[in-house]
Design an enzyme around this catalytic site. Structure first.
Site, mmCIF file in Angstrom:
data_model
loop_
_atom_site.group_PDB
_atom_site.id
_atom_site.type_symbol
_atom_site.label_atom_id
_atom_site.label_comp_id
_atom_site.label_asym_id
_atom_site.label_seq_id
_atom_site.Cartn_x
_atom_site.Cartn_y
_atom_site.Cartn_z
ATOM 1 C CG HIS A 38 8.356 4.706 -0.828
ATOM 2 N ND1 HIS A 38 7.903 5.261 0.764
ATOM 3 C CD2 HIS A 38 8.235 3.274 0.373
ATOM 4 C CE1 HIS A 38 8.414 5.345 1.956
ATOM 5 N NE2 HIS A 38 8.137 3.720 1.404
ATOM 6 C CG HIS A 58 -0.266 0.183 2.832
ATOM 7 N ND1 HIS A 58 -0.059 -1.517 3.032
ATOM 8 C CD2 HIS A 58 0.197 0.441 3.295
ATOM 9 C CE1 HIS A 58 0.867 -1.365 3.861
ATOM 10 N NE2 HIS A 58 0.885 0.113 4.322
#
Length: 195
Positions: free
Chosen positions: A131, A44
């Protein structure tokens, strides 16, 4: 005694992007490096890690999320490029980068950080770097081996995906690995009528 849960706020990913990242992980795994790979369902985009959180704070956290989301029109992103934190000499985390409407994403994260600071959650000291964590290095890996593995994925990019909500997650650390459960999700303003 008050009850707590380990919490974070993140952008959940569509299944197509998860599948794409699974293929990226497979390509990296073929280089047989000492890496603990994140399970695809756990990948996620973290906006804010809250840590051990009093359950009594949940409503206030959701209010801060709602405030941050109210002016957000939605964000178009792709997963693109592979990198490591902190660097190739001492790699600890292998990640996929995020590309697209990053200014909107950064504004959302900043607003969220500001409002959560009012609730006693310290502001992030490091500037936000969007990221997706793919794996954590668990031993010594030669920088040349790591560079070769990443070089093989140069130019990869997922399909464009639309982000229309942020999610408060509960994280439970188990012997088999972390289990993430959605506690609450907040839709961005222009998507609220469509849930």
């Amino acid at each position: 005694m008050s009850e707590t849960f380990r919490a974070f706020i993140a952008v959940d990913l569509p299944e197509t992007v998860r599948f794409f990242l699974t293929e990226v992980q497979k390509a990296l795994k073929s280089h047989e490096m000492p890496v603990k790979w994140v399970r695809p369902q756990n990948i996620h985009l973290t906006l804010k890690f809250l840590g051990d959180t009093d359950t009594a704070q949940t409503a206030r956290i959701v209010a801060a999320m709602t405030f941050a989301a109210k002016d957000c029109p939605g964000v178009s992103l792709t997963a693109k490029n592979i990198g490591v934190f902190p660097d190739f000499k001492r790699p600890r985390v292998i990640w996929a980068g995020v590309n697209g409407q990053l200014e909107i994403l950064k504004n959302l994260q900043r607003t969220l950080d500001d409002h959560l600071a009012d609730l006693g959650f310290p502001k992030d000291r490091r500037s936000f770097s969007a990221h997706l964590t793919l794996g954590r290095v668990k031993g010594k890996v030669a920088s040349t081996q790591l560079k070769t593995a990443i070089e093989g994925l140069k130019g990869f990019e997922s399909e464009l995906f639309e982000v229309d909500r942020i999610v408060l997650f509960k994280s439970e650390l188990r012997a088999t690995g972390a289990v993430y459960t959605q506690v609450h999700q907040v839709l961005f303003s222009r998507h609220r009528g469509s849930s």
